[in-house]
Design an enzyme around this catalytic site. Structure first.
Site, short mmCIF file in Angstrom:
data_model
loop_
_atom_site.label_atom_id
_atom_site.label_comp_id
_atom_site.label_asym_id
_atom_site.label_seq_id
_atom_site.Cartn_x
_atom_site.Cartn_y
_atom_site.Cartn_z
NE ARG A 1 -4.34 -1.20 0.09
CZ ARG A 1 -4.51 -2.28 -0.67
NH1 ARG A 1 -3.54 -2.69 -1.46
NH2 ARG A 1 -5.65 -2.94 -0.66
CD GLU B 1 -2.97 3.27 -5.25
OE1 GLU B 1 -4.08 2.75 -5.41
OE2 GLU B 1 -1.99 2.66 -4.82
CG HIS C 1 -3.64 -0.80 -6.46
ND1 HIS C 1 -3.94 -0.11 -5.31
CD2 HIS C 1 -3.81 -2.12 -6.15
CE1 HIS C 1 -4.28 -0.96 -4.36
NE2 HIS C 1 -4.21 -2.20 -4.84
N1 LIG Z 1 -0.97 -4.35 -5.18
C1 LIG Z 1 -1.98 -5.19 -5.14
O1 LIG Z 1 -2.67 -5.40 -6.14
C2 LIG Z 1 -2.27 -5.93 -3.88
C3 LIG Z 1 -1.81 -5.48 -2.66
N2 LIG Z 1 -2.07 -6.18 -1.53
C4 LIG Z 1 -1.54 -5.65 -0.26
O2 LIG Z 1 -0.60 -6.60 0.24
C5 LIG Z 1 -0.76 -6.69 1.64
C6 LIG Z 1 -0.27 -8.03 2.14
O3 LIG Z 1 -1.12 -9.07 1.69
P1 LIG Z 1 -1.03 -10.54 2.32
O4 LIG Z 1 0.37 -10.99 2.35
O5 LIG Z 1 -2.04 -11.37 1.63
O6 LIG Z 1 -1.50 -10.22 3.80
P2 LIG Z 1 -1.14 -11.03 5.12
O7 LIG Z 1 -2.09 -10.55 6.15
O8 LIG Z 1 -1.06 -12.50 4.84
O9 LIG Z 1 0.35 -10.53 5.46
C7 LIG Z 1 0.64 -9.28 5.99
C8 LIG Z 1 1.79 -9.47 6.97
O10 LIG Z 1 2.22 -8.19 7.43
C9 LIG Z 1 2.58 -8.35 8.80
N3 LIG Z 1 2.61 -7.06 9.49
C10 LIG Z 1 1.58 -6.38 10.06
N4 LIG Z 1 2.05 -5.25 10.63
C11 LIG Z 1 3.38 -5.22 10.40
C12 LIG Z 1 4.41 -4.30 10.75
N5 LIG Z 1 4.16 -3.20 11.46
N6 LIG Z 1 5.67 -4.58 10.35
C13 LIG Z 1 5.96 -5.71 9.65
N7 LIG Z 1 5.02 -6.63 9.31
C14 LIG Z 1 3.75 -6.37 9.67
C15 LIG Z 1 1.53 -9.31 9.35
O11 LIG Z 1 1.99 -9.92 10.55
C16 LIG Z 1 1.38 -10.29 8.20
O12 LIG Z 1 2.23 -11.41 8.37
C17 LIG Z 1 -2.28 -6.45 1.86
O13 LIG Z 1 -2.53 -5.91 3.14
C18 LIG Z 1 -2.63 -5.48 0.77
O14 LIG Z 1 -2.58 -4.16 1.29
C19 LIG Z 1 -2.76 -7.35 -1.55
C20 LIG Z 1 -3.25 -7.85 -2.73
C21 LIG Z 1 -3.09 -7.14 -3.98
O1 LIG Z 2 -6.45 -7.14 -2.81
C1 LIG Z 2 -5.95 -6.03 -2.59
O2 LIG Z 2 -5.73 -5.60 -1.45
C2 LIG Z 2 -5.57 -5.17 -3.70
O3 LIG Z 2 -4.83 -4.23 -3.52
C3 LIG Z 2 -6.07 -5.42 -5.05
O4 LIG Z 2 -7.43 -5.47 -5.03
P1 LIG Z 2 -8.30 -4.15 -4.93
O5 LIG Z 2 -8.07 -3.45 -6.20
O6 LIG Z 2 -7.74 -3.44 -3.73
O7 LIG Z 2 -9.65 -4.62 -4.68
#
Ligand SMILES: NC(=O)C1=CN([C@@H]2O[C@H](COP(=O)(O)OP(=O)(O)OC[C@H]3O[C@@H](n4cnc5c(N)ncnc54)[C@H](O)[C@@H]3O)[C@@H](O)[C@H]2O)C=CC1
Ligand SMILES: O=C(O)C(=O)COP(=O)(O)O
Length: 335
Positions: free
Chosen positions: A235, A264, A282
């Site tokens: 993010r 964004e 994104h």
């Molecule tokens: N660019 C895109 O299209 C996408 C972006 N995302 C972003 O990626 C992020 C991560 O997704 P996942 O790995 O599936 O989530 P997840 O919940 O499996 O992993 C997030 C990790 O961050 C850790 N965390 C929380 N606070 C922290 C801190 N202060 N310092 C270090 N680590 C910390 C958590 O303990 C967790 O292990 C989502 O929250 C979302 O914002 C997700 C999907 C698509």
């Molecule tokens: O799954 C996420 O968190 C993503 O960033 C991508 O999906 P979205 O476009 O946020 O619905």
């Protein structure tokens, strides 16, 4: 009367939601760009399916008298006020498991593209030049250290991929159980300050929250080795734009691969003009397979609300007072 499900943000059709919910609910699309637009069209909904663009804040939540729950079509739920929803008994759910591989692949793509100078070299070829000078300074990846901020689903998938390139992987994640690093065959640090000086490549994979806003600021960038690379597919709010620019000026950073931005869809002009930055809009989550999967899974969660079977991916459990729909026992790793 059949329940009403409203799908918001930039979705223009509700084919996937109709497929899953059409037999039990009326599904409509409200292409909103602001919370005000939702206030005039979504307050009668029995459930909302939302993307990441429009904030779902207290003013709207206050008016959701019938709504059982709000489902984020995606992983990150930073645009939904979980506490305000919880106080009104409204469940907030996400779709955690649709695009882990896509985002991990995209992260490696950005990492490889900045390290191997893909864009500048391609642009030079298009100007009929045939030279390797655009590659000057490109590092050998084997043996470089990749620091991960957050090692959940996506961070883990990135670690596995980076190891295949011979990179040393170290993560900082205060919430992973002791020994997770051993299971994954990588290393970890107890603090961010210990991670940064080792990270020739730094990749961000934690959620946006009050705790992580500007976690990567100027002070953090100053702790990186000179000549480092930054990748952010998590993010925009986690990484301060000004810090990236300051990192280029000081030489701590020599490249950045960014899929997400602080403002964004607007992108800071200095970043846009700098060819050390490779950008995507994104889009890391997207694939032909992931897009319908995320939408069907979001609609299935709504189906559970409407059929009064327990909701699964609840992300505001600890804020919920008198939940309007049943929820499953807490899952491992649920926020
Ligand atoms: N660019 C895109 O299209 C996408 C972006 N995302 C972003 O990626 C992020 C991560 O997704 P996942 O790995 O599936 O989530 P997840 O919940 O499996 O992993 C997030 C990790 O961050 C850790 N965390 C929380 N606070 C922290 C801190 N202060 N310092 C270090 N680590 C910390 C958590 O303990 C967790 O292990 C989502 O929250 C979302 O914002 C997700 C999907 C698509
Ligand atoms: O799954 C996420 O968190 C993503 O960033 C991508 O999906 P979205 O476009 O946020 O619905």
């Amino acid at each position: 009367m059949r329940p009403r499900v409203v799908v918001t943000d930039f979705l223009t059709e509700s084919r996937f939601e109709e497929e899953v919910l059409g037999d039990i609910a009326d599904v409509s699309v409200l292409e909103a760009t602001s919370e005000e637009e939702l206030l005039s069209g979504a307050t009668e909904a029995d459930a909302l399916i939302v993307f990441h663009e429009v904030p779902i804040g207290p003013a709207l939540i206050e008016r959701l008298d019938r709504c059982l729950g709000v489902v984020r079509v995606g992983v990150g739920f930073d645009n939904v006020d979980r506490q305000a929803a919880g106080a009104r008994g409204i469940l907030v759910c996400n779709v955690p498991d649709y695009g882990t591989e896509e985002v991990a692949d995209h992260t490696l793509m950005l990492l490889l593209a900045v390290a191997r100078r893909l864009v500048t070299t391609d642009q030079s070829m298009r100007k009929s030049q045939w030279q390797y000078q655009t590659m000057l300074g490109a590092p050998r990846l084997r043996g470089q250290t990749l620091g991960l901020v957050g090692c959940g689903r996506i961070g883990t998938a990135v670690a596995l991929r980076a190891r295949a390139f011979g990179m040393r992987v170290v993560f900082f994640d205060p919430y992973k159980p002791a020994g997770y690093e051993k299971a994954l065959g990588v290393e970890r640090t107890a603090t961010l300050e210990e991670l940064l000086p080792q990270s020739n490549f730094l990749s961000v994979h934690c959620p946006a929250s009050k705790e992580t806003r500007h976690l990567i600021d100027r002070r953090a960038i100053d702790l990186l080795p000179v000549g480092s690379y930054l990748i952010n597919t998590a993010r925009g709010a986690v990484v301060e734009h000004e810090a990236i620019l300051a990192g280029f000026a000081s030489g701590r950073l020599v490249g950045a691969g960014l899929d997400v931005f602080e403002t964004e869809p607007l992108v800071c002009e200095e970043l846009r003009q700098d060819d050390r930055v490779i950008m995507t809009p994104h889009a890391a989550f997207y694939s032909v397979e992931a897009f319908p999967e995320m939408r069907r899974k979001a609609a299935l969660e709504v189906r559970r609300f409407l059929e009064k079977t327990p909701a699964v991916n609840v992300v505001n459990r600890h804020f919920l007072v008198d939940p309007r729909a049943p929820l499953s026992p807490k899952l491992d790793g649920e926020p």
